[in-house]
Each structure stands twice: as structure tokens, then as C-alpha cells.
Design a protein around this motif. Structure first.
Motif, PDB file in Angstrom:
ATOM      1  N   LYS A   2       0.856  -1.194   0.000  1.00 42.06           N
ATOM      2  CA  LYS A   2       0.000   0.000   0.000  1.00 42.06           C
ATOM      3  C   LYS A   2       0.888   1.239   0.000  1.00 42.06           C
ATOM      4  O   LYS A   2       1.854   1.301   0.760  1.00 42.06           O
ATOM      5  N   ILE A   3       0.527   2.194  -0.848  1.00 39.46           N
ATOM      6  CA  ILE A   3       1.361   3.390  -1.002  1.00 39.46           C
ATOM      7  C   ILE A   3       0.500   4.642  -0.867  1.00 39.46           C
ATOM      8  O   ILE A   3      -0.619   4.694  -1.401  1.00 39.46           O
ATOM      9  N   ALA A   4       1.013   5.644  -0.139  1.00 33.67           N
ATOM     10  CA  ALA A   4       0.363   6.957  -0.096  1.00 33.67           C
ATOM     11  C   ALA A   4       1.272   7.959  -0.773  1.00 33.67           C
ATOM     12  O   ALA A   4       2.487   7.936  -0.570  1.00 33.67           O
ATOM     13  N   ILE A   5       0.684   8.822  -1.590  1.00 34.24           N
ATOM     14  CA  ILE A   5       1.463   9.883  -2.234  1.00 34.24           C
ATOM     15  C   ILE A   5       0.917  11.218  -1.751  1.00 34.24           C
ATOM     16  O   ILE A   5      -0.269  11.510  -1.921  1.00 34.24           O
ATOM     17  N   ILE A   6       1.775  11.994  -1.099  1.00 34.82           N
ATOM     18  CA  ILE A   6       1.343  13.311  -0.595  1.00 34.82           C
ATOM     19  C   ILE A   6       1.839  14.378  -1.575  1.00 34.82           C
ATOM     20  O   ILE A   6       3.048  14.608  -1.688  1.00 34.82           O
ATOM     21  N   GLY A   7       0.901  15.000  -2.303  1.00 36.28           N
ATOM     22  CA  GLY A   7       1.253  15.970  -3.343  1.00 36.28           C
ATOM     23  C   GLY A   7       1.226  15.273  -4.693  1.00 36.28           C
ATOM     24  O   GLY A   7       2.221  14.681  -5.111  1.00 36.28           O
ATOM     25  N   VAL A  50      -7.238   6.100  -4.738  1.00 31.95           N
ATOM     26  CA  VAL A  50      -8.165   6.588  -3.712  1.00 31.95           C
ATOM     27  C   VAL A  50      -7.756   8.038  -3.410  1.00 31.95           C
ATOM     28  O   VAL A  50      -6.709   8.280  -2.819  1.00 31.95           O
ATOM     29  N   VAL A  51      -8.579   8.980  -3.877  1.00 33.48           N
ATOM     30  CA  VAL A  51      -8.184  10.395  -3.788  1.00 33.48           C
ATOM     31  C   VAL A  51      -8.802  11.049  -2.548  1.00 33.48           C
ATOM     32  O   VAL A  51     -10.010  10.966  -2.339  1.00 33.48           O
ATOM     33  N   VAL A  52      -7.954  11.683  -1.740  1.00 28.55           N
ATOM     34  CA  VAL A  52      -8.425  12.427  -0.567  1.00 28.55           C
ATOM     35  C   VAL A  52      -7.706  13.778  -0.530  1.00 28.55           C
ATOM     36  O   VAL A  52      -6.709  13.974  -1.225  1.00 28.55           O
ATOM     37  N   ASP A  53      -8.233  14.713   0.266  1.00 26.41           N
ATOM     38  CA  ASP A  53      -7.601  16.041   0.262  1.00 26.41           C
ATOM     39  C   ASP A  53      -6.831  16.363   1.536  1.00 26.41           C
ATOM     40  O   ASP A  53      -6.231  17.434   1.632  1.00 26.41           O
ATOM     41  N   THR A  54      -6.859  15.448   2.496  1.00 23.35           N
ATOM     42  CA  THR A  54      -6.096  15.734   3.724  1.00 23.35           C
ATOM     43  C   THR A  54      -5.333  14.503   4.204  1.00 23.35           C
ATOM     44  O   THR A  54      -5.724  13.363   3.930  1.00 23.35           O
ATOM     45  N   ILE A  55      -4.304  14.779   4.949  1.00 24.18           N
ATOM     46  CA  ILE A  55      -3.524  13.704   5.579  1.00 24.18           C
ATOM     47  C   ILE A  55      -4.327  13.230   6.786  1.00 24.18           C
ATOM     48  O   ILE A  55      -4.753  14.048   7.603  1.00 24.18           O
ATOM     49  N   SER A  56      -4.560  11.913   6.877  1.00 23.21           N
ATOM     50  CA  SER A  56      -5.383  11.399   7.981  1.00 23.21           C
ATOM     51  C   SER A  56      -4.816  10.076   8.470  1.00 23.21           C
ATOM     52  O   SER A  56      -3.774   9.617   7.981  1.00 23.21           O
ATOM     53  N   GLU A  57      -5.574   9.412   9.356  1.00 21.98           N
ATOM     54  CA  GLU A  57      -5.096   8.134   9.920  1.00 21.98           C
ATOM     55  C   GLU A  57      -4.990   7.044   8.849  1.00 21.98           C
ATOM     56  O   GLU A  57      -4.376   6.005   9.100  1.00 21.98           O
ATOM     57  N   LYS A  58      -5.571   7.306   7.649  1.00 24.67           N
ATOM     58  CA  LYS A  58      -5.422   6.324   6.543  1.00 24.67           C
ATOM     59  C   LYS A  58      -3.944   6.053   6.259  1.00 24.67           C
ATOM     60  O   LYS A  58      -3.574   4.979   5.797  1.00 24.67           O
ATOM     61  N   ILE A  59      -3.106   7.057   6.525  1.00 24.01           N
ATOM     62  CA  ILE A  59      -1.660   6.925   6.309  1.00 24.01           C
ATOM     63  C   ILE A  59      -1.079   5.774   7.121  1.00 24.01           C
ATOM     64  O   ILE A  59      -0.150   5.098   6.682  1.00 24.01           O
ATOM     65  N   SER A  60      -1.658   5.541   8.287  1.00 25.32           N
ATOM     66  CA  SER A  60      -1.070   4.564   9.217  1.00 25.32           C
ATOM     67  C   SER A  60      -1.060   3.150   8.651  1.00 25.32           C
ATOM     68  O   SER A  60      -0.318   2.300   9.129  1.00 25.32           O
ATOM     69  N   SER A  61      -1.887   2.877   7.619  1.00 24.08           N
ATOM     70  CA  SER A  61      -1.970   1.498   7.125  1.00 24.08           C
ATOM     71  C   SER A  61      -1.143   1.267   5.853  1.00 24.08           C
ATOM     72  O   SER A  61      -1.180   0.172   5.302  1.00 24.08           O
ATOM     73  N   VAL A  62      -0.419   2.285   5.374  1.00 25.09           N
ATOM     74  CA  VAL A  62       0.355   2.063   4.143  1.00 25.09           C
ATOM     75  C   VAL A  62       1.781   1.593   4.467  1.00 25.09           C
ATOM     76  O   VAL A  62       2.267   1.782   5.582  1.00 25.09           O
ATOM     77  N   ASN A  63       2.428   0.955   3.476  1.00 26.99           N
ATOM     78  CA  ASN A  63       3.819   0.523   3.655  1.00 26.99           C
ATOM     79  C   ASN A  63       4.792   1.640   3.315  1.00 26.99           C
ATOM     80  O   ASN A  63       5.880   1.725   3.884  1.00 26.99           O
ATOM     81  N   LEU A  64       4.381   2.477   2.342  1.00 24.26           N
ATOM     82  CA  LEU A  64       5.298   3.505   1.834  1.00 24.26           C
ATOM     83  C   LEU A  64       4.559   4.835   1.691  1.00 24.26           C
ATOM     84  O   LEU A  64       3.448   4.878   1.151  1.00 24.26           O
ATOM     85  N   ASP A  73       6.222  23.745   0.718  1.00 24.35           N
ATOM     86  CA  ASP A  73       4.975  23.266   1.346  1.00 24.35           C
ATOM     87  C   ASP A  73       5.228  22.186   2.388  1.00 24.35           C
ATOM     88  O   ASP A  73       4.296  21.730   3.058  1.00 24.35           O
ATOM     89  N   TYR A  74       6.481  21.757   2.494  1.00 20.45           N
ATOM     90  CA  TYR A  74       6.758  20.605   3.359  1.00 20.45           C
ATOM     91  C   TYR A  74       6.511  20.849   4.856  1.00 20.45           C
ATOM     92  O   TYR A  74       5.967  19.956   5.527  1.00 20.45           O
ATOM     93  N   PRO A  75       6.845  22.045   5.413  1.00 20.71           N
ATOM     94  CA  PRO A  75       6.653  22.210   6.858  1.00 20.71           C
ATOM     95  C   PRO A  75       5.226  21.893   7.330  1.00 20.71           C
ATOM     96  O   PRO A  75       5.040  21.209   8.342  1.00 20.71           O
ATOM     97  N   SER A  76       4.221  22.326   6.567  1.00 23.71           N
ATOM     98  CA  SER A  76       2.858  22.041   7.015  1.00 23.71           C
ATOM     99  C   SER A  76       2.539  20.553   6.860  1.00 23.71           C
ATOM    100  O   SER A  76       1.790  19.972   7.646  1.00 23.71           O
ATOM    101  N   VAL A  77       3.123  19.913   5.835  1.00 23.14           N
ATOM    102  CA  VAL A  77       2.905  18.469   5.641  1.00 23.14           C
ATOM    103  C   VAL A  77       3.504  17.684   6.809  1.00 23.14           C
ATOM    104  O   VAL A  77       2.860  16.784   7.370  1.00 23.14           O
ATOM    105  N   SER A  78       4.734  18.028   7.190  1.00 17.16           N
ATOM    106  CA  SER A  78       5.385  17.244   8.260  1.00 17.16           C
ATOM    107  C   SER A  78       4.626  17.389   9.576  1.00 17.16           C
ATOM    108  O   SER A  78       4.473  16.417  10.323  1.00 17.16           O
ATOM    109  N   ASP A  79       4.107  18.608   9.843  1.00 12.01           N
ATOM    110  CA  ASP A  79       3.333  18.815  11.082  1.00 12.01           C
ATOM    111  C   ASP A  79       2.150  17.860  11.167  1.00 12.01           C
ATOM    112  O   ASP A  79       1.856  17.294  12.213  1.00 12.01           O
ATOM    113  N   GLU A  80       1.468  17.684  10.008  1.00 11.54           N
ATOM    114  CA  GLU A  80       0.284  16.809  10.007  1.00 11.54           C
ATOM    115  C   GLU A  80       0.677  15.336   9.968  1.00 11.54           C
ATOM    116  O   GLU A  80       0.055  14.492  10.605  1.00 11.54           O
ATOM    117  N   LEU A  81       1.708  15.035   9.172  1.00 12.07           N
ATOM    118  CA  LEU A  81       2.051  13.628   8.899  1.00 12.07           C
ATOM    119  C   LEU A  81       2.600  12.890  10.115  1.00 12.07           C
ATOM    120  O   LEU A  81       2.306  11.708  10.323  1.00 12.07           O
TER     121      LEU A  81
END
Ligand SMILES: NC(=O)C1=CN([C@@H]2O[C@H](COP(=O)(O)OP(=O)(O)OC[C@H]3O[C@@H](n4cnc5c(N)ncnc54)[C@H](O)[C@@H]3O)[C@@H](O)[C@H]2O)C=CC1
Ligand SMILES: O=C(O)[C@@H]1CCC=N1
Length: 266
Positions: A2-7, A50-64, A73-81
Motif C-alpha cells: 500500500k502506497i500513499a502519495i502526498i502531493g 483513492v483520492v483524498v484532500d487531507t492527511i489522515s489516519e489512513k496513512i497509518s496502514s500504508v507501507n510507503l 509546502d513541506y513544513p505544514s505536511v510534516s506537522d500533520e504527517l
């Protein structure tokens, strides 16, 4: 897998599409996190994953997790991620400039791989160099390499600092190539060709020259000499390039790109 792509802009989707094309991930296992609504709607329409607009707990189940937002834009991403990362997940950044150590600190997370691809990845003809945090194991490095290979060629760098030079050379390189071609086409137009004829003359010349370079056993200097007859036309052009310091200008531009990558880390 399972892969998540942020951006999910140019590069994020170049990676996503290559993974899908080579069956490295199923669309239902590809989480596409895209904050821009219009872009998200397009991806939704394309059923790209699977398209979403925010970083959420869905991230917790991916491998990568792939980080493909702009460095700014990275500082705000790292705060949420950081709250959603779980032990064992791998984070792959393709952001220019930002060093592994800084990503580790901002995410409070050790398993980071940093890569620098280029836009021909859109066609599976990219060139990517990558480096890994010392904490990342060999199997994760291989996993990343296999994934990157679906976008073109991959080389592993022992020395992460060279990634900034890679950024200046092959990361930004496609733009230099297009810049050269554009200027040649503009010269053709200035000499009286219509734009499409000038484009044909230049693009076929570049294509043929590329293949000649790749198949010939001559060096680049010898290939240049083979075109430049003594006292002829090419020599006149090369003399002008020398006087105008075109070669040095190109190299200075590449160093400036490298230096900007270093600056982006700050
Ligand atoms: N374009 C290129 O030739 C290359 C780019 N890179 C790197 O790849 C990264 C992405 O570049 P591009 O794809 O060209 O940019 P892009 O602007 O096409 O894509 C970035 C995407 O991230 C989205 N985004 C921004 N903040 C977000 C957030 N908080 N959550 C979710 N999505 C968010 C934006 O809406 C945009 O769609 C950059 O860090 C760049 O340094 C690396 C190699 C080559
Ligand atoms: O221009 C940039 O910052 C990105 C990194 C390499 C190519 N594009």
C-alpha cells in the motif's frame, strides 16, 4: 503493498502511474493525497487511485509514504504527517534540497529515503538518483529501487550530499534540453522558417544526434569535430559560442541549480 502519495502534481503522479502500469500497486491500495481541489477532482475523474484532500489516519496502514509536495509546502505536511506514521513504514521524499536528517527530525521518524527524479519519469524514461538514511535496511532500499525502476533508471548514492548536484544536473536537466531546443527553433524562425518547419528541422536533428552519440564509439569532442569542417559553418558557430562563453554559462547555470537545492534545505 500500500502506497500513499502526498502531493499529486507532475512528479507524484508520474510515480503513481508507473507503479500502476507495472502492477507494483493496485489502484485501491494507492492513496492519493492532494490538497488542490481542481487537481483532486481530475484525479478522481481519472480514477487514478483513492483520492483524498487531507492527511489522515489512513496513512497509518500504508507501507510507503511518498513526499512529493514542493519543498516550501513541506513544513505544514510534516506537522500533520508525523502523528500518523507507524514503525516499519518507509518514507520516500522526492523533494529538492531537503536533507534526510531534516526530514527525520521534522517527522521524528528514522526510515527515510531521498530521491531526485526528473520529468521523463512521466514516460518511464526518467533518471533518478537516491540515497537512504543509515537506519533503512537493505530490503527497504531494494524495495525503493524496484519502485523507482518502474519510472526509468535508478542509481543508489552512498553520499547523500551528491543529491544536490544530481538536482542541478539530471533533475533540472530536461529544462536545459528544452531551452536549447527552443533557442534553436527561435533561430530558425529568425532566419525565415515558419515555426513548424523550424521545429521539425531542430527536433529531428536532436533525435538523430542523440542516437548517433549513443551508438558511436567516438567521443563527444570527436563527434563535434566530425561536424565542424575546417573553415566551415559549424566552426563559425562554435567560435561564437566560445566568445559568448555559452559552455561556461551552461555550467554556471547548473551550479546555480545545485546551489539553490542547497539553499532550499535552510
Ligand atoms: N518537476 C520536476 O521536474 C521535479 C520535481 N521534483 C520535486 O518534486 C516535488 C513536486 O514537484 P512537482 O510535481 O513538479 O510540483 P507540483 O506543483 O506539480 O505538485 C505538487 C502538488 O502538491 C500539492 N500539495 C501542496 N501541499 C499539499 C498538502 N499539504 N497536501 C497534499 N498535497 C499538497 C499541490 O497542490 C500540487 O498538486 C517538488 O518537491 C520538487 O522539488 C523533483 C524532481 C523533478
Ligand atoms: O526546479 C525544481 O526545483 C525541481 C527540482 C528539479 C527539477 N525541478
Amino acid at each position: 503493498m500500500k502506497i500513499a502519495i502526498i502531493g499529486c502534481g507532475n512528479m507524484g503522479m508520474a510515480f503513481a502511474n508507473s507503479f500502476i502500469q507495472y502492477n507494483l500497486v493496485k489502484k485501491e491500495d494507492l492513496l492519493l493525497i492532494e490538497k488542490n481541489k481542481e487537481r483532486g477532482d481530475i484525479l478522481q475523474e481519472q480514477k487514478a487511485g483513492v483520492v483524498v484532500d487531507t492527511i489522515s489516519e489512513k496513512i497509518s496502514s500504508v507501507n510507503l509514504v511518498i513526499l512529493s509536495v514542493k519543498p516550501q509546502d513541506y513544513p505544514s505536511v510534516s506537522d500533520e504527517l508525523k502523528q500518523y506514521l507507524r514503525p516499519g513504514q518507509l518514507v520516500l521524499s522526492i523533494m529538492a534540497g531537503i536533507p534526510i536528517k531534516k526530514i527525520q527530525e521534522s517527522l521524528s521518524y528514522p526510515l527515510i529515503i531521498r530521491a531526485m527524479p526528473n520529468t521523463p519519469a512521466l514516460l518511464g524514461m526518467g533518471m533518478t538518483a537516491f540515497a537512504s538514511a543509515p537506519e533503512v535496511g537493505l530490503s527497504d532500499i531494494r524495495l525503493a529501487e524496484n519502485l523507482i525502476n518502474s519510472t526509468g533508471r535508478a542509481v543508489f548514492l552512498e553520499e547523500e550530499s551528491l543529491l544536490d548536484a544530481v538536482t542541478g544536473l539530471s533533475g533540472s536537466g530536461p529544462a536545459y534540453f528544452f531551452y536549447l531546443i527552443k533557442n534553436m527553433i527561435d533561430a530558425g524562425i529568425a532566419m525565415g522558417f515558419d515555426p513548424s518547419m523550424s521545429a521539425l528541422l531542430v527536433k529531428q536533428t536532436m533525435l538523430g544526434s542523440y542516437h548517433l552519440m549513443q551508438t558511436s564509439d567516438k567521443s563527444l569532442d570527436e563527434l563535434i569535430q566530425a561536424v565542424a569542417s575546417k573553415g566551415g559553418t559549424t566552426e563559425a558557430a562554435l567560435k561564437t559560442f566560445g566568445e559568448k562563453e555559452v559552455g561556461q554559462g551552461l555550467q554556471k547555470g547548473i551550479f546555480a541549480a545545485r546551489d539553490r537545492a542547497v539553499e532550499l534545505a535552510k
